[in-house]
Scaffold this motif. Structure first.
Motif, mmCIF file in Angstrom:
data_model
loop_
_atom_site.group_PDB
_atom_site.id
_atom_site.type_symbol
_atom_site.label_atom_id
_atom_site.label_comp_id
_atom_site.label_asym_id
_atom_site.label_seq_id
_atom_site.Cartn_x
_atom_site.Cartn_y
_atom_site.Cartn_z
ATOM 1 N N HIS A 138 0.833 -1.198 0.000
ATOM 2 C CA HIS A 138 0.000 0.000 0.000
ATOM 3 C C HIS A 138 0.871 1.252 0.000
ATOM 4 O O HIS A 138 2.108 1.178 -0.025
ATOM 5 C CB HIS A 138 -0.995 -0.013 1.167
ATOM 6 N N VAL A 139 0.245 2.411 0.042
ATOM 7 C CA VAL A 139 0.964 3.666 -0.132
ATOM 8 C C VAL A 139 1.960 3.899 0.999
ATOM 9 O O VAL A 139 3.021 4.499 0.794
ATOM 10 C CB VAL A 139 -0.018 4.846 -0.262
ATOM 11 N N GLY A 140 1.653 3.418 2.205
ATOM 12 C CA GLY A 140 2.608 3.542 3.301
ATOM 13 C C GLY A 140 3.870 2.748 3.030
ATOM 14 O O GLY A 140 4.988 3.212 3.281
ATOM 15 N N HIS A 141 3.697 1.530 2.504
ATOM 16 C CA HIS A 141 4.856 0.729 2.112
ATOM 17 C C HIS A 141 5.653 1.437 1.014
ATOM 18 O O HIS A 141 6.877 1.317 0.944
ATOM 19 C CB HIS A 141 4.418 -0.641 1.590
ATOM 20 N N THR A 142 4.940 2.153 0.139
ATOM 21 C CA THR A 142 5.604 2.846 -0.960
ATOM 22 C C THR A 142 6.619 3.847 -0.427
ATOM 23 O O THR A 142 7.757 3.911 -0.895
ATOM 24 C CB THR A 142 4.574 3.577 -1.842
ATOM 25 N N ARG A 143 6.215 4.616 0.571
ATOM 26 C CA ARG A 143 7.151 5.605 1.120
ATOM 27 C C ARG A 143 8.343 4.910 1.768
ATOM 28 O O ARG A 143 9.492 5.327 1.586
ATOM 29 C CB ARG A 143 6.447 6.501 2.140
ATOM 30 N N GLY A 144 8.088 3.844 2.519
ATOM 31 C CA GLY A 144 9.189 3.115 3.139
ATOM 32 C C GLY A 144 10.119 2.498 2.115
ATOM 33 O O GLY A 144 11.342 2.471 2.293
ATOM 34 N N ALA A 145 9.534 1.995 1.014
ATOM 35 C CA ALA A 145 10.341 1.384 -0.045
ATOM 36 C C ALA A 145 11.226 2.428 -0.707
ATOM 37 O O ALA A 145 12.425 2.192 -0.951
ATOM 38 C CB ALA A 145 9.439 0.723 -1.076
ATOM 39 N N VAL A 146 10.661 3.586 -1.018
ATOM 40 C CA VAL A 146 11.427 4.646 -1.676
ATOM 41 C C VAL A 146 12.511 5.174 -0.751
ATOM 42 O O VAL A 146 13.677 5.335 -1.146
ATOM 43 C CB VAL A 146 10.493 5.784 -2.119
ATOM 44 N N PHE A 147 12.144 5.443 0.497
ATOM 45 C CA PHE A 147 13.132 5.969 1.445
ATOM 46 C C PHE A 147 14.260 4.964 1.667
ATOM 47 O O PHE A 147 15.443 5.320 1.607
ATOM 48 C CB PHE A 147 12.458 6.304 2.780
ATOM 49 N N GLY A 148 13.908 3.716 1.921
ATOM 50 C CA GLY A 148 14.926 2.699 2.180
ATOM 51 C C GLY A 148 15.846 2.501 0.993
ATOM 52 O O GLY A 148 17.068 2.373 1.149
ATOM 53 N N ASP A 149 15.265 2.485 -0.203
ATOM 54 C CA ASP A 149 16.065 2.266 -1.406
ATOM 55 C C ASP A 149 16.991 3.446 -1.675
ATOM 56 O O ASP A 149 18.163 3.265 -2.040
ATOM 57 C CB ASP A 149 15.133 2.042 -2.597
ATOM 58 N N ALA A 150 16.482 4.661 -1.494
ATOM 59 C CA ALA A 150 17.313 5.849 -1.699
ATOM 60 C C ALA A 150 18.407 5.929 -0.643
ATOM 61 O O ALA A 150 19.555 6.312 -0.945
ATOM 62 C CB ALA A 150 16.453 7.115 -1.670
ATOM 63 N N LEU A 151 18.084 5.564 0.590
ATOM 64 C CA LEU A 151 19.090 5.565 1.651
ATOM 65 C C LEU A 151 20.199 4.568 1.333
ATOM 66 O O LEU A 151 21.388 4.866 1.499
ATOM 67 C CB LEU A 151 18.442 5.242 2.995
ATOM 68 N N ALA A 152 19.816 3.385 0.862
ATOM 69 C CA ALA A 152 20.815 2.382 0.496
ATOM 70 C C ALA A 152 21.716 2.901 -0.629
ATOM 71 O O ALA A 152 22.949 2.731 -0.586
ATOM 72 C CB ALA A 152 20.120 1.089 0.079
ATOM 73 N N SER A 153 21.125 3.537 -1.634
ATOM 74 C CA SER A 153 21.913 4.088 -2.745
ATOM 75 C C SER A 153 22.826 5.214 -2.273
ATOM 76 O O SER A 153 23.973 5.328 -2.720
ATOM 77 C CB SER A 153 20.986 4.608 -3.842
ATOM 78 N N LEU A 154 22.319 6.049 -1.381
ATOM 79 C CA LEU A 154 23.113 7.145 -0.838
ATOM 80 C C LEU A 154 24.324 6.615 -0.079
ATOM 81 O O LEU A 154 25.452 7.109 -0.255
ATOM 82 C CB LEU A 154 22.235 7.997 0.082
#
Length: 581
Positions: A138-154
């Protein structure tokens, strides 16, 4: 190349010279000394707090130290002026040539400009999403997925060795509920009338799963008792949901390095091993907890439980790890899971949780501290809620999901790039409004459009230059004579480019990828301002008619901006566009 680091070295060398002269005492701690942009750009290009933080340990007045440092700093050709401000801050203005060379540095280093060795190859496990495998994300998971993925890339960009991990919560009662819900859809596929009781999952996404189960087993489970089909249907349904989740993540551009099943911890002795490790440290005991705050004697029944002494590692209360019937609490397998991660010798663990897990932070950090004897830090990031809007009203739930708005709903409305960028326009622990109309606007108020437009504009300049027969390949641009780049609007862009390596390190240190999005917006704003100034001041235009050398010098600056925008968008998981459509 990091200009702020380079000037920082200049400051520490100047301090060292004062120590060698006897002006300052030996053994001073230089760690608090910083070089950063001043709060007011009118004060200069950079400022250092060196005199302020060294005054007390040196036993001297800050201004006296500052006045001794200024001549040392002014002697460097990169420094145009060095001035003491207030009680002892030092403001620096750098020579124009320093800023002119920034574009060359960017083009020479290319995609590596801004990359950092700060992480020193330390290993980091970033666990994110980790949704229950009971339905689509759901949309809450979407934010966590985007944040986690961007943090990992950073973190990867900043020099860490990063593992992206998804913890599959397939060991609890919710997967039994999933199995029963799929069974109802299986009966429907056989033409039976069914009723979804409270607690089951009525979403339409299970219709196909029920049909697939029918295709696999035929009518073998029709009218069969639950004990005959529950285990098999649970495994079938869980895998079907994980296939759905993986597909949703792929739609968003998220790929995990590892999936870890909670179920794999049960019946294997791994939970017992983790609890045994805590028991060996005298952190497991039988006891009775105090009643929760707000409970009255009438509704509180004290009972002896098996508890983890989490208060020994910073928690507010000790935590139950076993139920009265001898079954593990939900906390026990999570302890075992983190015990497994500790055993994989990571230097840092990061968990990305939803806002509803705030009460879980202290106990989990206590567990990791106890399991690792305090050697492996656990950082837990909470992602606050997302409110969706469309046509000025709250966006309604997904019929397919039944009760919530799915990741797929969002991505199909605006695309993965817009979804990801907008999800990173707020710090993770701040609520986020996601307005479907505004995120598609082509205006300065829409940050993703504004950044993409800057990149597309630069690509357009490069195309037009090539059409005019001007060689604008990066090696050629890197060799251009940049000395004519003196206008304040051009230097503003160069100064913003110089901040990129510093911003990467700050964002990585604070685990705040939204800083990258903010920086890209500011860089795009400076580029657009320079472009617009060219409408009134022809000599600021990137393409100078019949003057390929000057054109290359100006295009070098623009191309450097596109290199940094591309790198920053890469961290955010957003694809830079070459033309706006």
């Amino acid at each position: 190349m990091n200009l702020f680091t380079d000037i920082g070295v200049l400051v520490t060398d100047a301090i060292g010279a004062l120590v060698a002269e006897g002006t300052l005492p030996e053994g001073l701690n230089l760690a608090p000394v910083t070089v950063e942009p001043p709060r007011d750009p009118a004060h200069g290009d950079m400022a250092t707090n060196a005199a302020m933080v060294l005054a007390k340990p040196a036993g001297q007045k800050p201004r006296d130290i500052a006045e001794a440092l200024v001549p040392k700093l002014s002697a460097d050709p990169r420094v145009a002026t060095a001035e003491v401000a207030g009680p002892g801050f030092i403001n620096l203005r750098l020579a124009g040539k320093v800023w002119q060379e920034i574009a060359r540095d960017v083009l020479t280093e290319g995609a590596d400009y801004g990359r950092s060795l700060m992480g020193e190859g330390k290993s980091v496990n970033v666990e994110y999403v980790s949704a229950n495998p009971t339905g689509p994300l759901h949309v809450g998971h979407t934010r966590g997925a985007v944040f986690g993925d961007a943090l990992a890339s950073l973190l990867d960009y900043a020099g860490y060795d990063v593992t992206r991990e998804y913890y599959i919560n397939d060991g609890g009662a919710q997967v039994d509920t999933l199995a029963r819900s799929v069974y109802l859809r299986y009966l429907e596929a056989h033409g039976r009338e069914v009723e979804f009781a409270d607690g089951t999952y009525p979403g339409e996404y299970l219709i196909d799963v029920g049909a697939a189960l029918k295709a696999k087993v035929g009518d073998a489970y029709v009218d069969a008792p639950e004990e005959k089909w529950l285990d098999e249907v649970r495994e079938f349904a869980t895998e079907a949901m994980m296939d759905l989740i993986r597909a949703d993540l792929k739609l968003l551009g998220v790929e995990m390095d590892r999936f870890f099943s909670e179920k794999s911890l049960y019946g294997t002795g791994r939970i017992e091993e983790a609890i045994g490790a805590l028991r060996a440290k005298d952190l497991i005991y039988r006891g009775t907890l105090e009643p929760p705050k707000g409970k009255t004697p009438e509704d509180w029944e004290p009972r002896e439980q098996t508890l983890f002494r989490s208060t020994a590692h910073g928690d507010d209360v000790d935590r139950p790890i076993m139920k009265s019937d001898g079954a593990w609490t939900y906390f026990a397998p999570d302890i075992a899971y983190h015990w497994d991660k500790v055993g994989r010798d990571y230097d840092l663990l990061i968990d990305v949780f939803g806002a509803d897990h705030g009460g879980y932070v202290k106990r989990m950090k206590a567990a990791v501290s106890a399991l690792s004897d305090g050697t492996v830090p656990l950082d837990i990031k909470l992602c606050q809620l997302v409110k969706l809007w469309k046509n000025g009203e709250p966006f309604k739930m997904s019929k397919r999901a039944g009760t919530f708005i799915t990741l797929r709903d969002v991505v199909e409305q605006v695309g993965p790039d817009v979804t990801r960028f907008v999800m990173l326009t707020r710090k993770n622990d701040a609520p986020l409004d996601f307005d479907f109309d505004k995120v598609l606007e082509q205006s300065k108020d829409n940050p993703v459009f504004y950044v993409q437009y800057a990149h597309a504009r630069i690509c357009s300049v490069l195309r037009k230059a090539r059409e005019a027969g001007i060689d604008v390949d990066d090696p050629v641009l890197a060799g251009a004579d940049l000395s004519a780049m003196t206008h304040e609007a051009e230097l503003a862009v160069a100064k913003k480019l110089a901040e990129w390596p510093r911003q990467v390190e700050i964002a990585a240190k604070t685990s705040e990828p939204h800083r990258v999005a903010f920086y890209l917006y500011d860089l795009a704003s400076d580029l657009h301002a320079l472009w617009n100034r060219g409408n009134d001041v022809p000599e600021l235009r990137f393409l100078q008619e019949d003057d390929p050398d000057t054109s290359r010098a100006k295009i070098a600056l623009a191309r450097a901006v596109s290199v940094v925008i591309s790198a920053g968008l890469g961290i955010l998981g957003v694809t830079p566009v070459e033309e706006m459509r």
